[in-house]
Design an enzyme around this catalytic site. Structure first.
Site, PDB file in Angstrom:
ATOM      1  N   LYS A  25       0.828  -1.202   0.000  1.00  0.00           N
ATOM      2  CA  LYS A  25       0.000   0.000   0.000  1.00  0.00           C
ATOM      3  C   LYS A  25       0.868   1.261   0.000  1.00  0.00           C
ATOM      4  CE  LYS A  25      -3.525  -0.384   2.572  1.00  0.00           C
ATOM      5  NZ  LYS A  25      -4.890  -0.328   3.071  1.00  0.00           N
ATOM      6  N   ARG A  95      -3.444   2.967   8.590  1.00  0.00           N
ATOM      7  CA  ARG A  95      -3.731   1.674   7.958  1.00  0.00           C
ATOM      8  C   ARG A  95      -2.497   0.807   7.910  1.00  0.00           C
ATOM      9  NH1 ARG A  95      -8.367   2.433   4.156  1.00  0.00           N
ATOM     10  NH2 ARG A  95      -8.739   4.657   4.059  1.00  0.00           N
ATOM     11  N   GLY A 104      -7.905  -7.624   4.770  1.00  0.00           N
ATOM     12  CA  GLY A 104      -8.715  -7.589   5.985  1.00  0.00           C
ATOM     13  C   GLY A 104      -8.085  -8.235   7.215  1.00  0.00           C
ATOM     14  N   MET A 106      -5.345  -7.320   8.928  1.00  0.00           N
ATOM     15  CA  MET A 106      -4.729  -6.433   9.919  1.00  0.00           C
ATOM     16  C   MET A 106      -5.586  -5.187  10.095  1.00  0.00           C
ATOM     17  SD  MET A 106      -0.722  -6.980   9.090  1.00  0.00           S
ATOM     18  CE  MET A 106      -0.921  -6.475   7.413  1.00  0.00           C
ATOM     19  N   ARG A 338      -3.303  -1.398  -6.360  1.00  0.00           N
ATOM     20  CA  ARG A 338      -2.441  -2.582  -6.314  1.00  0.00           C
ATOM     21  C   ARG A 338      -2.826  -3.478  -7.475  1.00  0.00           C
ATOM     22  NH1 ARG A 338      -5.439  -5.024  -0.967  1.00  0.00           N
ATOM     23  NH2 ARG A 338      -7.480  -5.060  -1.909  1.00  0.00           N
ATOM     24  N   HIS A 456     -15.123  -9.336   1.812  1.00  0.00           N
ATOM     25  CA  HIS A 456     -14.063 -10.219   2.314  1.00  0.00           C
ATOM     26  C   HIS A 456     -14.147 -11.612   1.704  1.00  0.00           C
ATOM     27  CE1 HIS A 456     -12.371 -12.993   5.370  1.00  0.00           C
ATOM     28  NE2 HIS A 456     -11.386 -12.113   5.293  1.00  0.00           N
ATOM     29  N   SER A 767      15.028 -41.550 -14.918  1.00  0.00           N
ATOM     30  CA  SER A 767      13.839 -40.813 -14.529  1.00  0.00           C
ATOM     31  C   SER A 767      13.774 -40.851 -13.002  1.00  0.00           C
ATOM     32  CB  SER A 767      12.601 -41.456 -15.143  1.00  0.00           C
ATOM     33  OG  SER A 767      11.457 -40.758 -14.710  1.00  0.00           O
ATOM     34  N   CYS A 834       9.595 -38.199 -12.699  1.00  0.00           N
ATOM     35  CA  CYS A 834       8.201 -38.597 -12.872  1.00  0.00           C
ATOM     36  C   CYS A 834       7.457 -38.742 -11.558  1.00  0.00           C
ATOM     37  CB  CYS A 834       8.109 -39.881 -13.692  1.00  0.00           C
ATOM     38  SG  CYS A 834       8.856 -41.290 -12.871  1.00  0.00           S
ATOM     39  N   TYR A 854      13.246 -33.248 -18.933  1.00  0.00           N
ATOM     40  CA  TYR A 854      11.788 -33.243 -18.888  1.00  0.00           C
ATOM     41  C   TYR A 854      11.256 -33.474 -17.480  1.00  0.00           C
ATOM     42  CZ  TYR A 854      11.792 -38.378 -18.541  1.00  0.00           C
ATOM     43  OH  TYR A 854      11.971 -39.661 -18.116  1.00  0.00           O
TER      44      TYR A 854
HETATM   45  C1  PEP Z   1       8.187 -42.363  -7.652  1.00  0.00           C
HETATM   46  O1  PEP Z   1       8.593 -43.124  -6.775  1.00  0.00           O
HETATM   47  O2  PEP Z   1       8.414 -41.160  -7.651  1.00  0.00           O
HETATM   48  C2  PEP Z   1       7.375 -42.894  -8.754  1.00  0.00           C
HETATM   49  C3  PEP Z   1       7.031 -42.117  -9.767  1.00  0.00           C
HETATM   50  O3  PEP Z   1       6.949 -44.149  -8.679  1.00  0.00           O
HETATM   51  P1  PEP Z   1       5.735 -44.651  -7.761  1.00  0.00           P
HETATM   52  O4  PEP Z   1       5.065 -43.432  -7.218  1.00  0.00           O
HETATM   53  O5  PEP Z   1       4.883 -45.457  -8.643  1.00  0.00           O
HETATM   54  O6  PEP Z   1       6.460 -45.437  -6.719  1.00  0.00           O
END
Ligand code: PEP
Ligand code: MG
Length: 874
Positions: A25, A95, A104, A106, A338, A456, A767, A834, A854
């Site tokens: 503010k 304020r 809201g 404070m 803001r 609010h 992975s 993954c 990835y």
């Molecule tokens: C993991 O362990 O991150 C994974 C992707 O395999 P899962 O969750 O199937 O064990």
């Protein structure tokens, strides 16, 4: 060190870049004043001063008061009015304002500086009624915020007076009535505190400053910060500013607006205005406001200036702004600006429009949409809104879009308690207050009887992307009876209702939900994100349907197909799986696997077809086998398995005993299965190659990647890699054609990360399975962490759930190290992740910076990962 920063038109110590020191503010007031907009002069006490105040045993640090008085001097000179002077009275607002907005949470005090002398001066200048109305408002607010007297104590006196005068509206009170009320209010102080109302204006100012600093550390502010994971702030700034009055008759008024519609993004001023009122009346939702056209008609000049200011501010900030303003006797004053909170739909449209208008470029636009915004866009909507029309019992304001279904509760505590029991709750309140934030967060949706789009409930819910219907005047909430009356209908605690936050409809019962439709603006926006990002985004998908959804959401392939998930698709399948795991001899197992082969093959065909032209990473069987046993007590399980497999009860018992594990997550799973039962890997790999070749023969482009789970040593991986190659050769020979494929591994055991160079000699890709890697790095079982995690989070032992947000210091270090070592051994090693962290924005940013190729995440989080990857690239 400077702690007080003044601002007035053309004379400013601060600017918009100083948020951390002046709060949002304060920094924005300074910015508006410095670019020449009309801002009532004032000064900001810095957040660092707040930090000092807290350290100093909650009292003003040395020298600060003198600096504050200098700030006051500046304001007095600029205005030619003086605090406590009855002939030229100066009134102030005090304020809060932290670097991150906490709507809201404070405290604020308005009309500060009034006492019996000053009010008389004000009365002769601006009229008796106005003066005493301001005085009684001040006594109420100051009493409540600074002295801790309940607002209701004042409200009671007001109601008593109105009843005795037979008056309905506050506005019907005469100056004499208000004078009488002021005396009653002063008595409230004596009753509540044993002392008199502090009449010295400087003392008032000092107490108000302390109260604002104290409110930084209040339970509700702490709770709000913890829910929103706001950390690392110094404190709140205090903004002390000349009061301007929207309640000086019909040439005055007050309003709030967004420079564009925050729900839809439409380029049109979107706001609310109240004639002859103070700002708090709008924000608190006490009077239901009118739209801005009212202002356009009554105060055309002020309106024109306001519209110009909105354009100036959008250009200055390159963003959609949220503005508070007041008109005092036809003169416009800007009180606050803001960056406006917006919905996901609004954020995407505003970003795309602003690029088209030439206001920002695509790289800037990428930062205008938060990954959480996409989360909202991907939230469910009602399947068929026209089908429930006859069940709509009331309509309020569409305060925050999306759809919610749940059971009605009437208090924030109940919402939290029901949520903790796994129930979906709809919090129904007359109006919400900051105390309710815990329950609002826990609720699936929020319904309020009072308050506008900037109330609010509306602001807080929109910030979270939570469905909210506000200002639903058709409902009467009875908290003590836990019921809500809507026309003829009475709804009780626990009854199911549905809310449509995009239309404001309140619907009886549970209405079916469906996933949201994605707009063409979103497509445009995401195409910019895709141009900018370097990190690829794949999906975790186990079925052809999931694969299609992932592809639609922009996945560039499948990073993890958990083969076991298909096993539950039908009764026949799970029976075949159970035969396989119950098998005692190699021959029995082989026979069961032969039954499974065609299922696996057809699933893989479906997935390869859906992902034509994109890589598909298929993981060999991973989970502990007991997961496939039936549920129930032992007798039941034995009965079922005996009839399914044709084995004797004794055989079944002994096999179950062998399958039972103490720590299944660390037990007989992952590549340990494929090494112990090579025929299992053989079957899966055979299914993969048969499916690949059959599709490639049909003209599809297939890139199979076979992934070995839970590897800890290079020898384990070598065993499985050799097997894969052997099966590949056999199948290629059988089918008279071949294709190229990859074999790689998951890195999810810390040892594998440590010897990543050796593992990489066997693997064409890594992975990271960050779920298991987190489990094993912390030594927290994935299954049991819920027992102590809440305690760890509450005590600050962990800042966040490491299974949700990647632990960059520990697990992240293993990932960086393993990537380096792996690539040193095999420079073209493809590296990804993954685990669940692949769809969490801060983790995605980390993976991008660590140089991974990835991330792979669940299909509906793919757009979020794409955006997070683009944001880290800009
Ligand atoms: C993991 O362990 O991150 C994974 C992707 O395999 P899962 O969750 O199937 O064990
Ligand atoms: Mg795993």
């Amino acid at each position: 060190m400077k702690r007080v920063f003044k601002f007035g038109k053309g004379n400013c110590d601060g600017n918009k870049s100083m948020k951390s020191l002046l709060g949002g503010k304060g920094a924005n007031l300074a910015e508006m004043a410095s670019i020449g907009l009309s801002v009532p002069p004032g000064f900001t006490i810095s957040t660092e001063a707040c930090q000092e105040y807290q350290k100093n045993g909650k009292s003003l640090p040395e020298g600060l008061w003198e600096e504050i008085l200098e700030g006051l001097e500046f304001v007095q000179e600029d205005m030619g009015a003086f605090l406590g002077d009855s002939s030229k009275p100066l009134l102030l607002s005090v304020r809060s304002g932290a670097a991150i907005s906490m709507p809201g949470m404070m405290d604020t005090v308005l009309n500060l500086g009034l006492n019996d002398d000053v009010v008389a001066g004000l009365a002769s200048k601006s009229g008796e009624r106005f003066a005493y109305d301001s005085y009684r408002r001040f006594l109420d607010m100051f009493g409540n915020v600074v002295m801790g007297i309940p607002h209701s104590s004042f409200e009671e006196e007001l109601e008593k007076l109105k009843a005795s005068k037979r008056i309905k509206q506050d506005t019907d009170l005469t100056a004499t009535d208000l004078q009488e009320l002021v005396e009653q209010y002063k008595n409230v102080y004596v009753k509540a505190t044993g002392g008199k109302f502090p009449s010295d204006p400087k003392k008032q100012m000092q107490l108000a400053i302390n109260a604002v600093f104290d409110s930084w550390d209040s339970p509700r502010a702490n709770k709000y910060r913890s829910i929103n994971q706001i950390t690392g702030l110094k404190g709140t700034a205090v903004n002390i500013q000349t009061m301007v009055f929207g309640n000086m008759g019909n040439t005055s008024g007050t309003g709030v607006l967004f420079t564009r519609n925050p729900s839809t993004g439409e380029k049109k001023l979107y706001g609310e205005f109240l004639i002859n009122a103070q700002g708090e009346d709008v924000v608190a939702g006490i009077r239901t406001p009118e739209d801005l056209d009212t202002m356009k008609n009554c105060m055309p000049d002020a309106y024109k200036e306001l519209v110009e200011n909105c354009e100036i501010l959008e250009r200055q900030y390159k963003d959609m702004m949220d503005i508070e303003f007041t008109v005092q006797e036809n003169r416009l004053w800007m009180l606050q600006c803001r960056s406006g909170k917006r919905t996901g739909q609004g954020a995407v449209k505003i970003a795309v429009d602003m690029v088209n208008e030439g206001l920002v470029d695509a790289r800037t636009a990428i930062k205008m949409v938060e990954p959480q915004h996409l989360d909202q866009l991907l939230h469910p909507q009602f399947e068929n809104p026209s089908a429930y029309k006859d069940k709509v019992v009331a309509t309020g304001l569409p305060a925050s879009p999306g759809a919610a279904i749940g059971q009605v509760v009437f208090s924030a505590e109940d919402a939290e308690a029901w949520h903790a029991q796994g129930k979906s709750a709809i919090l129904v309140r007359t109006e919400t207050s900051p105390e309710d934030v815990g329950g609002m967060h826990a609720a699936a949706g929020i319904l309020t009887a009072r308050g506008g789009m900037t109330s609010h409930a509306a602001v807080v819910a929109r910030g979270w992307g939570k469905c909210c219907v506000s200002g639903c005047a058709d409902i009467r909430v009875n908290d003590s009876e836990k019921s809500v009356v809507i026309g003829e209908k009475v709804i009780y605690e626990g009854d199911w209702i549905s809310l449509n936050g995009s239309t404001g409809e309140v619907i009886l019962g549970k209405q079916p939900l469906s996933p949201p439709a994605l707009s063409s603006d979103l497509e445009t926006f995401m195409s910019w994100a895709d141009e900018i990002r370097k990190l690829k985004v794949m999906a975790n998908a186990d079925t052809p349907e999931d694969a299609l959804a992932a592809r639609k959401n922009g996945a560039q392939g499948i990073g993890l197909c958990r083969t076991e998930h298909m096993f539950f698709a039908s009764d026949e399948r799970i029976k075949a799986v159970r035969k396989m795991i119950m098998a005692v001899t190699h021959e029995q197992r082989k026979a069961a696997l032969d039954l499974l082969l065609p299922y696996q093959r057809s699933d893989f065909e479906g997935i390869f077809r859906a992902m034509d032209g994109l890589p598909v990473t298929i993981r060999l069987l991973d989970p502990p086998l007991h997961e496939f046993l039936p549920e129930g007590d032992l007798e039941q399980i034995v009965g079922e398995l005996t009839s399914e497999t044709g084995m004797s009860e004794d055989e079944v018992y002994s096999r179950i005993e062998k399958l039972s594990e103490v720590n299944p997550m660390l037990g007989f799973r992952g590549c340990r299965l494929g090494i112990s039962y090579p025929e299992l890997t053989e079957m899966q790999v055979r299914a993969i190659f048969q499916a690949s070749l059959s599709l490639s023969n049909q003209g599809f482009t297939v890139f199979p990647e076979i992934m070995v789970p839970l590897v800890g040593t290079p020898q384990e991986l070598r065993h499985q890699v050799n097997l894969v190659h052997t099966v590949a050769k056999t199948v290629f020979a059988e089918m008279g054609s071949s294709l190229s494929y990859k074999v790689g591994t998951m890195i999810e055991i810390p040892r594998a990360a440590l010897v990543a160079d050796e593992i990489a000699t066997e693997a064409e890709f890594f992975s990271f399975g960050t779920n298991d890697l987190t489990q094993m790095t912390f030594g927290y079982s994935r299954d049991d962490v819920g027992k102590f995690l809440p305690i760890y989070l509450a005590q600050g032992i962990l800042q966040s759930d490491p299974f949700e947000v990647l632990d960059q210091k520990g697990v992240g270090q293993l990932i960086k190290m393993a990537t380096e070592r792996g690539r040193a051994a095999r420079p073209n090693l493809k590296v990804g992740i993954c685990g669940e962290h692949g769809g969490e924005p801060s983790s995605v940013a980390f993976f991008a910076q660590a140089g991974l190729d990835y991330v792979s995440c669940s299909p509906f989080r793919v757009p979020i990962a794409r955006l997070a990857a683009a944001q880290v690239a800009v």
